[in-house]
Design an enzyme around this catalytic site. Structure first.
Site, short mmCIF file in Angstrom:
data_model
loop_
_atom_site.label_atom_id
_atom_site.label_comp_id
_atom_site.label_asym_id
_atom_site.label_seq_id
_atom_site.Cartn_x
_atom_site.Cartn_y
_atom_site.Cartn_z
CE LYS A 63 -3.54 2.10 2.93
NZ LYS A 63 -4.42 1.93 4.08
CD GLU A 122 9.35 -5.92 7.40
OE1 GLU A 122 9.03 -4.82 6.88
OE2 GLU A 122 9.19 -6.18 8.61
N GLY A 169 -4.85 -2.18 5.46
CA GLY A 169 -4.06 -3.31 4.94
C GLY A 169 -4.73 -4.66 5.20
NE ARG A 170 -6.37 -4.43 11.39
CZ ARG A 170 -5.74 -3.28 11.55
NH1 ARG A 170 -4.60 -3.06 10.91
NH2 ARG A 170 -6.22 -2.33 12.31
CD GLU A 180 -1.74 -5.02 12.02
OE1 GLU A 180 -0.58 -4.60 12.08
OE2 GLU A 180 -2.21 -5.54 10.99
CG HIS A 224 -3.84 -36.61 16.59
ND1 HIS A 224 -3.83 -37.91 17.04
CD2 HIS A 224 -4.94 -36.47 15.81
CE1 HIS A 224 -4.88 -38.54 16.51
NE2 HIS A 224 -5.57 -37.69 15.76
CE LYS A 278 5.81 -0.89 10.43
NZ LYS A 278 4.86 -0.10 9.66
C1 G6Q Z 1 -2.52 -3.99 8.15
C2 G6Q Z 1 -1.28 -3.34 8.48
C3 G6Q Z 1 -0.04 -4.02 7.97
C4 G6Q Z 1 0.31 -3.72 6.52
C5 G6Q Z 1 1.75 -4.15 6.28
C6 G6Q Z 1 2.17 -3.93 4.85
O1 G6Q Z 1 -3.60 -3.59 8.42
O2 G6Q Z 1 -1.36 -2.00 8.09
O3 G6Q Z 1 -0.07 -5.40 8.14
O4 G6Q Z 1 -0.57 -4.38 5.66
O5 G6Q Z 1 2.58 -3.44 7.14
O6 G6Q Z 1 2.08 -2.58 4.50
P1 G6Q Z 1 2.22 -2.14 3.03
O7 G6Q Z 1 1.13 -2.72 2.22
O8 G6Q Z 1 2.17 -0.62 3.04
O9 G6Q Z 1 3.57 -2.63 2.55
#
Ligand code: G6Q
Length: 545
Positions: free
Chosen positions: A210, A216, A272-273, A358, A389, A509
């Site tokens: 996003k 990462e 994001g989620r 989250e 199990h 971070k």
């Molecule tokens: C979700 C969070 C988080 C996000 C990641 C990736 O709700 O905001 O999990 O999706 O940190 O972020 P980017 O899509 O910006 O790389």
């Protein structure tokens, strides 16, 4: 924004629940079923092809009435309406929360700052469709003229967990001539293992981010770019044929070298989620094709409409959300297990971990006060029967009360002899065993030695929901995911917290960026952390090769 008159724990319904639960705690599910023989038939709710049996919860009809009072006293109906309307309910980021607009029908109108966003959503879907058709038909060629066979999604968190889960869940619907991989971890092993047997001339990378700044993802994307360019004889021009981006950040995408024609956009009102059905779902659409993706969207939309329009008493996310509140806030429950009896849902619990924790792992109210009640429990799980199990022992006989959601389907993903009957028998049996247990008398009557009896007793009275559906297909998956998204909304609305921010991920971070600098510094850095952190940094610096 809210009409909630009093802090949560001072609401009359909260107080009534407190005294009601004192009585409830002394009741066993055995008694509740014995006193109410139709309970197992009546405490069910069926909607959109999802049958929810909630009778094995430690509730009476009065409990439900009090929970619905609580929902009304917390202004839940207006809060639901505010989300769908596009109010800026993510107050700490001053944003609307409109993942529901991602699955809105073409003719709907949802306004953000006076502009209808639905046409934009459908324009991106159209662009995704046309791209997917080119890849799936082989029309899109890589740098050397070969068609694309491998698709690697690079993303993390919300830009990874949804796509991976959906790919696994819908594997049966995927084009098996395409090979899908997902890279998320900054640990170089993730990328290296992902590409070790791939031919760069047949590989497409989707950089899904996003913000297009996530450390990462950007580190993996740079490594992917080097791997590709090197593998194709050093030709930088190959990037255009082998990289596409999903992002809200066009300038960063083009700075990376990806043509913004090959960028699929979304908007800051999608968290994001909650983004797996936005352009972040490009890998999903590539895998299952545009038509099945449409069914997935339809499933989400149907559950959205159910949530938006149903009376609280008939509203599945509301009901499940309120029952979880009962356990967390009145039974001191710390965790909830989600147990899919469906191998294709193996990544569903991992996906839910982010969605639930989250979103609602918060301790500050919308008014900025520290909460004086519990918020999100830990959500976890594994597919059945594997969990049986391993950790089910604790759910049956441990000291923690862990409500469970069993998820099962009438039709098998892959019919194979007696497998499915055995699988489903286990799901039903586990819920029965948890609820009713086995008394000391029953254990004795089997001739068990007296000293062994206490070890073999099952207390029972351990609650569960069972979600039973006909078949795991894209539409049903959409309904199931939207169900949990809205359960999370209900919880957050009652707890009066912002379910849509995630400030708790920031500090680590920032510190990591600082420590990377110290670790990579050529000269000896002056370490100003605590003595533990300083020693760890120093130890790593001295020993790394
Ligand atoms: C979700 C969070 C988080 C996000 C990641 C990736 O709700 O905001 O999990 O999706 O940190 O972020 P980017 O899509 O910006 O790389």
């Amino acid at each position: 924004m809210t009409n909630q008159p009093l802090p949560l724990a001072q609401l009359p319904s909260w107080k009534s629940l407190e005294s009601h639960v004192t009585k409830l705690k002394s009741l066993h599910l055995r008694e509740l079923f014995a006193d109410d023989p139709v309970r197992g038939k009546e405490m069910t709710l069926e909607t959109l092809g999802i049958y929810l049996d909630y009778s094995k919860n430690r509730i009476q009809r009065e409990t439900l009435a009090l929970l619905f009072d609580l929902a009304r006293q917390c202004d839940l109906p207006n809060k639901i309406a505010a989300m769908f309307r596009g109010d800026r309910i993510n107050i700490t980021e001053d944003r609307p929360v409109l993942h529901t607009a991602l699955r809105a029908k073409r003719e709907q109108s949802i306004l953000v700052e006076g502009a209808n966003v639905v046409p934009d959503v459908h324009a991106v879907l159209e662009k995704m469709r046309s791209f997917c058709e080119k890849i799936r038909s082989g029309e899109w060629k890589g740098q050397t003229g070969k068609r694309i066979r491998n698709i690697v999604n690079i993303g993390i968190g919300g830009s990874d967990l949804g796509p991976v889960m959906a790919y696994e869940a819908l594997r049966k619907y995927t084009d098996r001539s395409l090979n899908f991989r997902f890279v998320s971890n900054v640990d170089g092993t993730d990328f290296s293992e992902c590409v070790h047997d791939l031919d760069p001339s047949e590989t497409l990378f989707i950089v899904a981010s996003k913000t297009f700044t996530t450390l990462e993802t950007m580190t993996n994307a740079q490594s992917a770019r080097s791997w590709l360019v090197e593998g194709l004889g050093g030709q930088e021009s190959a990037v255009a044929k082998h990289f596409v981006a999903v992002s809200t950040n066009a300038s960063k995408v083009s700075a990376f070298g990806i043509d913004t024609d090959n960028m699929f956009g979304f908007w800051d009102w999608v968290g994001g989620r909650y983004s797996m059905i936005s352009a972040i779902g490009l890998s999903t659409m590539l895998a299952i094709g545009p038509t099945e993706f449409e069914s997935l969207l339809d499933g989400f939309h149907e559950m959205d409409e159910h949530f938006r329009t149903s009376e609280l008493e008939q509203n599945m996310p509301v009901l499940m959300g309120l029952i979880s509140i009962l356990y967390v806030n009145f039974f001191d429950v710390q965790s909830i297990a989600v147990l899919p009896y469906e191998q294709y849902l193996k990544r569903f619990p991992a996906y839910l971990q982010q969605l639930t924790m989250e979103s609602n792992g918060k301790s500050t109210t919308l008014e900025g006060q520290r909460v004086d009640y519990k918020t999100s429990p830990v959500y976890w799980g594994e597919p059945g029967t594997n969990g049986q199990h391993s950790f089910y022992q604790l759910i049956h006989q441990g000291t923690a009360l862990i409500p469970c959601d069993f998820i099962a389907f009438v039709e098998p993903g892959n019919p194979l002899g007696r497998h499915h009957d055995i699988l489903i028998a286990n799901a039903i049996a586990q819920a029965e065993a948890l609820a009713f247990g086995k008394t000391a008398e029953q254990v004795q009557s089997e001739g068990t030695a007296p000293w062994l009896v206490p070890h073999r007793v099952f207390d029972g009275n351990r609650p569960s929901n069972t979600l039973f559906m006909q078949k795991l297909d894209p539409c049903t998956l959409g309904k199931l995911i939207a169900l949990y998204e809205h359960i999370v909304f209900v919880q957050g609305a009652i707890w009066n917290i912002d379910s849509f921010d995630q400030w708790g991920v920031e500090l680590g971070k920032v510190l990591a960026q600082k420590i990377v600098g110290e670790i990579e510094s050529v000269s000896e850095p002056l370490l100003g952390h605590d003595s533990s952190t300083n020693t760890l940094v120093d130890r790593y610096r001295k020993r790394k090769k």
